[in-house]
Scaffold this motif. Structure first.
Motif, PDB file in Angstrom:
ATOM      1  N   VAL A   1      -8.032  -0.711  13.259  1.00  0.00           N
ATOM      2  CA  VAL A   1      -6.650  -0.980  13.670  1.00  0.00           C
ATOM      3  C   VAL A   1      -6.131  -2.035  12.705  1.00  0.00           C
ATOM      4  CG1 VAL A   1      -5.134  -1.803  15.507  1.00  0.00           C
ATOM      5  CG2 VAL A   1      -7.142  -0.417  16.074  1.00  0.00           C
ATOM      6  N   LEU A   2      -5.167  -1.646  11.855  1.00  0.00           N
ATOM      7  CA  LEU A   2      -4.727  -2.509  10.763  1.00  0.00           C
ATOM      8  C   LEU A   2      -3.210  -2.685  10.761  1.00  0.00           C
ATOM      9  CD1 LEU A   2      -6.910  -0.866   7.979  1.00  0.00           C
ATOM     10  CD2 LEU A   2      -7.449  -2.918   9.295  1.00  0.00           C
ATOM     11  N   LYS A   3      -2.782  -3.870  10.327  1.00  0.00           N
ATOM     12  CA  LYS A   3      -1.365  -4.168  10.129  1.00  0.00           C
ATOM     13  C   LYS A   3      -1.232  -4.915   8.814  1.00  0.00           C
ATOM     14  CE  LYS A   3      -0.393  -4.605  14.997  1.00  0.00           C
ATOM     15  NZ  LYS A   3       0.830  -4.466  15.697  1.00  0.00           N
ATOM     16  N   GLY A   4      -0.097  -4.753   8.168  1.00  0.00           N
ATOM     17  CA  GLY A   4       0.091  -5.491   6.928  1.00  0.00           C
ATOM     18  C   GLY A   4       1.315  -5.046   6.173  1.00  0.00           C
ATOM     19  N   LYS A   5       1.417  -5.558   4.963  1.00  0.00           N
ATOM     20  CA  LYS A   5       2.578  -5.291   4.120  1.00  0.00           C
ATOM     21  C   LYS A   5       2.120  -4.953   2.709  1.00  0.00           C
ATOM     22  CE  LYS A   5       6.845  -7.379   2.477  1.00  0.00           C
ATOM     23  NZ  LYS A   5       7.512  -8.634   2.191  1.00  0.00           N
ATOM     24  N   ILE A   6       2.779  -3.957   2.124  1.00  0.00           N
ATOM     25  CA  ILE A   6       2.546  -3.567   0.737  1.00  0.00           C
ATOM     26  C   ILE A   6       3.888  -3.634   0.024  1.00  0.00           C
ATOM     27  CG2 ILE A   6       1.758  -1.762  -0.831  1.00  0.00           C
ATOM     28  CD1 ILE A   6       0.155  -0.611   1.549  1.00  0.00           C
ATOM     29  N   ASP A   7       3.948  -4.316  -1.102  1.00  0.00           N
ATOM     30  CA  ASP A   7       5.161  -4.403  -1.920  1.00  0.00           C
ATOM     31  C   ASP A   7       4.932  -3.598  -3.194  1.00  0.00           C
ATOM     32  OD1 ASP A   7       6.763  -6.201  -0.312  1.00  0.00           O
ATOM     33  OD2 ASP A   7       5.319  -7.760  -0.859  1.00  0.00           O
ATOM     34  N   ILE A   8       5.878  -2.699  -3.482  1.00  0.00           N
ATOM     35  CA  ILE A   8       5.779  -1.844  -4.659  1.00  0.00           C
ATOM     36  C   ILE A   8       7.125  -1.786  -5.374  1.00  0.00           C
ATOM     37  CG2 ILE A   8       3.958  -0.412  -3.674  1.00  0.00           C
ATOM     38  CD1 ILE A   8       6.107   1.707  -3.070  1.00  0.00           C
TER      39      ILE A   8
END
Length: 181
Positions: A79-86
């Motif tokens: 169970v994962l949460k997060g942010k990716i910036d591209i």
């Protein structure tokens, strides 16, 4: 002008390990008229551990292949949460992707991580950034309790990993590792 979309429900099918639930995840482009515009992916996922590892082994990262490990390294739930910036451009290299993802791995079981032994952990914490991967918690190697943290550097050119923690030194340890004293 801004563009955003949120998944009320949805899945991404991984190469192995089944579906990755993405309900609550979103994709936002704050400035759509800008060339090579920045974009944000806000992750909210639930899946098997194998499915997550399978996605992490796809280009441009290929983390497990680079470490000569299979995507079936361990079983369990993630169970994962997060942010990716591209940036929205063709052939985006891995070093231009920024990420900070964390969460919980539950029911973890592996016959691969410690050669010749079964590793079990009811719950492990995980956090991955561009700099490093940290997995921490308590469990058992065979019948022997342990608690600790595995850290692996993810920066380009870095090839270092470390484990810090404790393992019970007892009769169970002697029996599990067949140490004749």
């Amino acid at each position: 002008d801004r563009f955003g979309v949120t998944a009320d429900q949805g899945i991404v099918t991984a190469g192995q390990g089944g579906a990755v639930g993405i309900s609550g995840s979103s994709f936002v482009v704050p400035f759509v008229r800008m060339p090579n515009a920045p974009a944000e992916v806000h992750l909210n996922t639930t899946s098997s551990l194998t499915a997550v590892l399978s996605l992490l082994d796809r280009p441009p990262f290929e983390f497990l292949s680079k470490a000569n490990q299979p995507v079936t390294l361990a079983d369990g739930k993630a169970v994962l949460k997060g942010k990716i910036d591209i940036l929205l451009k063709k052939k985006l290299p891995a070093d231009e992707i920024s990420f900070d993802v964390g969460g919980e791995l539950s029911g973890v079981r592996s016959e691969t991580i410690v050669a010749g032994r079964v590793l079990n952990a009811p719950s492990l914490k995980v956090r991955a950034t561009n700099a490093d991967l940290v997995i921490s918690g308590a469990g058992r190697i065979g019948q022997v309790p342990f608690e600790g943290a595995f850290t692996s550097k993810l920066t380009k050119g870095s090839n270092s990993s470390a484990v810090k923690g404790w393992v019970e030194l007892s009769e169970r340890f002697v029996d599990e590792f067949k140490i004749g004293l």
